[in-house]
Write a protein that holds these residues in place. Structure first.
Motif, PDB file in Angstrom:
ATOM      1  N   LYS A 126       0.857  -1.091  -0.098  1.00 51.60           N
ATOM      2  CA  LYS A 126      -0.083   0.027  -0.013  1.00 51.60           C
ATOM      3  C   LYS A 126       0.866   1.142  -0.002  1.00 51.60           C
ATOM      4  CE  LYS A 126      -4.051  -2.095   2.261  1.00 51.60           C
ATOM      5  NZ  LYS A 126      -4.958  -2.070   3.368  1.00 51.60           N
ATOM      6  N   LEU A 127       2.194   1.069   0.762  1.00 52.09           N
ATOM      7  CA  LEU A 127       3.012   2.262   0.809  1.00 52.09           C
ATOM      8  C   LEU A 127       3.413   2.748  -0.575  1.00 52.09           C
ATOM      9  CD1 LEU A 127       4.361   4.469   2.582  1.00 52.09           C
ATOM     10  CD2 LEU A 127       6.114   2.806   2.773  1.00 52.09           C
ATOM     11  N   GLN A 128       3.895   1.476  -1.345  1.00 51.90           N
ATOM     12  CA  GLN A 128       4.631   1.470  -2.504  1.00 51.90           C
ATOM     13  C   GLN A 128       3.430   2.394  -3.608  1.00 51.90           C
ATOM     14  OE1 GLN A 128       5.719  -1.928  -4.434  1.00 51.90           O
ATOM     15  NE2 GLN A 128       6.286  -0.717  -6.440  1.00 51.90           N
ATOM     16  N   GLY A 129       2.232   1.708  -3.274  1.00 54.19           N
ATOM     17  CA  GLY A 129       1.094   2.561  -4.403  1.00 54.19           C
ATOM     18  C   GLY A 129       0.875   3.927  -4.286  1.00 54.19           C
ATOM     19  N   LEU A 130       1.156   4.194  -2.790  1.00 52.98           N
ATOM     20  CA  LEU A 130       0.780   5.826  -2.358  1.00 52.98           C
ATOM     21  C   LEU A 130       1.862   6.509  -2.789  1.00 52.98           C
ATOM     22  CD1 LEU A 130      -0.782   7.844  -0.994  1.00 52.98           C
ATOM     23  CD2 LEU A 130       0.674   7.207   1.339  1.00 52.98           C
ATOM     24  N   LEU A 131       3.104   5.995  -2.655  1.00 53.41           N
ATOM     25  CA  LEU A 131       4.281   6.961  -3.175  1.00 53.41           C
ATOM     26  C   LEU A 131       4.273   7.080  -4.648  1.00 53.41           C
ATOM     27  CD1 LEU A 131       7.104   5.412  -1.023  1.00 53.41           C
ATOM     28  CD2 LEU A 131       6.158   7.703  -0.759  1.00 53.41           C
ATOM     29  N   GLU A 132       3.805   5.991  -5.371  1.00 48.80           N
ATOM     30  CA  GLU A 132       3.649   6.050  -6.969  1.00 48.80           C
ATOM     31  C   GLU A 132       2.781   7.037  -7.134  1.00 48.80           C
ATOM     32  OE1 GLU A 132       2.893   1.988  -8.223  1.00 48.80           O
ATOM     33  OE2 GLU A 132       4.898   1.392  -8.038  1.00 48.80           O
ATOM     34  N   HIS A 133       1.533   7.126  -6.488  1.00 50.12           N
ATOM     35  CA  HIS A 133       0.527   8.146  -6.886  1.00 50.12           C
ATOM     36  C   HIS A 133       1.005   9.542  -6.450  1.00 50.12           C
ATOM     37  CE1 HIS A 133      -3.634   9.786  -7.001  1.00 50.12           C
ATOM     38  NE2 HIS A 133      -3.472  10.344  -5.765  1.00 50.12           N
ATOM     39  N   ILE A 134       1.838   9.589  -5.453  1.00 52.85           N
ATOM     40  CA  ILE A 134       2.276  10.958  -5.033  1.00 52.85           C
ATOM     41  C   ILE A 134       3.276  11.460  -6.133  1.00 52.85           C
ATOM     42  CG2 ILE A 134       4.082  12.335  -3.538  1.00 52.85           C
ATOM     43  CD1 ILE A 134       2.341  10.704  -1.172  1.00 52.85           C
ATOM     44  N   SER A 135       4.229  10.361  -6.803  1.00 54.03           N
ATOM     45  CA  SER A 135       5.221  10.643  -7.422  1.00 54.03           C
ATOM     46  C   SER A 135       4.619  11.190  -8.669  1.00 54.03           C
ATOM     47  CB  SER A 135       5.851   9.527  -7.835  1.00 54.03           C
ATOM     48  OG  SER A 135       6.730   9.745  -8.978  1.00 54.03           O
ATOM     49  N   GLU A 136       3.534  10.380  -9.382  1.00 51.69           N
ATOM     50  CA  GLU A 136       2.480  10.623 -10.700  1.00 51.69           C
ATOM     51  C   GLU A 136       1.907  12.387 -10.480  1.00 51.69           C
ATOM     52  OE1 GLU A 136      -0.057   7.744 -10.976  1.00 51.69           O
ATOM     53  OE2 GLU A 136       1.344   6.297 -11.931  1.00 51.69           O
ATOM     54  N   SER A 137       1.525  12.477  -9.323  1.00 51.43           N
ATOM     55  CA  SER A 137       0.960  13.831  -9.302  1.00 51.43           C
ATOM     56  C   SER A 137       1.845  15.061  -9.042  1.00 51.43           C
ATOM     57  CB  SER A 137       0.179  13.831  -7.805  1.00 51.43           C
ATOM     58  OG  SER A 137       0.799  13.819  -6.791  1.00 51.43           O
ATOM     59  N   THR A 138       3.258  14.703  -8.761  1.00 50.00           N
ATOM     60  CA  THR A 138       4.137  15.896  -8.888  1.00 50.00           C
ATOM     61  C   THR A 138       4.895  15.732  -9.930  1.00 50.00           C
ATOM     62  OG1 THR A 138       5.930  14.452  -7.565  1.00 50.00           O
ATOM     63  CG2 THR A 138       4.474  16.011  -6.486  1.00 50.00           C
ATOM     64  N   ASP A 139       4.863  14.943 -11.120  1.00 51.59           N
ATOM     65  CA  ASP A 139       5.378  15.007 -12.288  1.00 51.59           C
ATOM     66  C   ASP A 139       5.026  15.989 -13.168  1.00 51.59           C
ATOM     67  OD1 ASP A 139       7.196  13.205 -11.446  1.00 51.59           O
ATOM     68  OD2 ASP A 139       6.332  11.505 -12.395  1.00 51.59           O
ATOM     69  N   ALA A 140       3.963  16.520 -12.624  1.00 51.62           N
ATOM     70  CA  ALA A 140       3.377  18.038 -13.748  1.00 51.62           C
ATOM     71  C   ALA A 140       4.669  18.886 -13.836  1.00 51.62           C
ATOM     72  CB  ALA A 140       2.050  18.469 -13.197  1.00 51.62           C
ATOM     73  N   PRO A 141       4.592  19.273 -15.286  1.00 50.47           N
ATOM     74  CA  PRO A 141       5.882  20.256 -15.603  1.00 50.47           C
ATOM     75  C   PRO A 141       5.560  21.608 -14.735  1.00 50.47           C
ATOM     76  CG  PRO A 141       4.189  19.926 -17.250  1.00 50.47           C
ATOM     77  CD  PRO A 141       3.752  18.992 -16.192  1.00 50.47           C
ATOM     78  N   THR A 142       6.584  21.915 -14.477  1.00 59.45           N
ATOM     79  CA  THR A 142       6.657  23.283 -13.696  1.00 59.45           C
ATOM     80  C   THR A 142       7.194  24.229 -14.553  1.00 59.45           C
ATOM     81  OG1 THR A 142       8.922  22.909 -12.849  1.00 59.45           O
ATOM     82  CG2 THR A 142       7.052  22.134 -11.473  1.00 59.45           C
ATOM     83  N   SER A 143       6.858  25.577 -14.142  1.00 55.44           N
ATOM     84  CA  SER A 143       7.167  26.817 -14.902  1.00 55.44           C
ATOM     85  C   SER A 143       8.265  27.137 -14.358  1.00 55.44           C
ATOM     86  CB  SER A 143       5.936  27.861 -15.253  1.00 55.44           C
ATOM     87  OG  SER A 143       5.709  28.256 -13.682  1.00 55.44           O
ATOM     88  N   SER A 144       9.464  27.098 -14.938  1.00 56.36           N
ATOM     89  CA  SER A 144      10.762  27.472 -14.447  1.00 56.36           C
ATOM     90  C   SER A 144      11.059  28.393 -15.386  1.00 56.36           C
ATOM     91  CB  SER A 144      11.613  26.397 -13.905  1.00 56.36           C
ATOM     92  OG  SER A 144      12.093  25.626 -14.904  1.00 56.36           O
ATOM     93  N   THR A 145      11.725  29.358 -14.962  1.00 57.92           N
ATOM     94  CA  THR A 145      12.275  30.700 -16.056  1.00 57.92           C
ATOM     95  C   THR A 145      13.762  30.654 -15.755  1.00 57.92           C
ATOM     96  OG1 THR A 145      11.701  32.320 -14.738  1.00 57.92           O
ATOM     97  CG2 THR A 145      10.058  31.821 -16.784  1.00 57.92           C
TER      98      THR A 145
END
Length: 147
Positions: A126-145
């Motif tokens: 369950k912890l691995q599934g949660l970490l994968e879910h968190i990892s996918e949600s933070t993989d969104a591109p960030t706007s960095s200049t």
């Protein structure tokens, strides 16, 4: 001239030195002595009758130890009282390897450990599934200049 060659086992497991000289072990193979009841009674009586300074002489002459005399005396006294001579308990009676109570307790302990291990594996999954879910949600591109 001395031969410094190693001793090697020859035929019939007799060691052979150099060019065919056989070396025989002079010490005979040890054997367990057994004592008759009459012999034991005689030695115990003689030991007990000996004055304080000469008890060790009886032991040396007979090739015995104090512990043997002590056991023989205990056995003699038990027979005199009408009890059987004390014996070592049988291994099966002392709860050996296949004691049912010990096996049941060990089975229960192993069952508990297995249940705990299964729970740990489930939580880690369950912890691995949660970490994968968190990892996918933070993989969104960030706007960095770059500046």
């Amino acid at each position: 001239m001395s031969d410094n060659s190693p001793v090697l086992p020859g035929p019939n497991n007799q060691p052979v030195v150099g060019a065919g000289e056989a070396v025989v072990d002079p010490a005979p193979r040890p054997f367990r002595r057994s004592f008759t009841a009459a012999y034991r009674a005689r030695v115990v009586a003689e030991y007990e009758a000996a004055p304080h300074g000469s008890k060790a002489a009886v032991l040396r002459r007979e090739g015995l130890y104090r512990s043997q005399i002590r056991k023989w005396t205990t056995a003699r006294d038990a027979v005199t009282r009408g009890a059987l001579a004390p014996r070592r308990p049988h291994r099966a009676a002392t709860g050996g390897k296949d004691d049912p109570g010990r096996l049941r307790a060990e089975n229960q302990r192993l069952t508990r450990e297995l249940a705990e291990s299964a729970a740990v594996v489930e939580i880690m999954g369950k912890l691995q599934g949660l970490l994968e879910h968190i990892s996918e949600s933070t993989d969104a591109p960030t706007s960095s200049t770059k500046r």
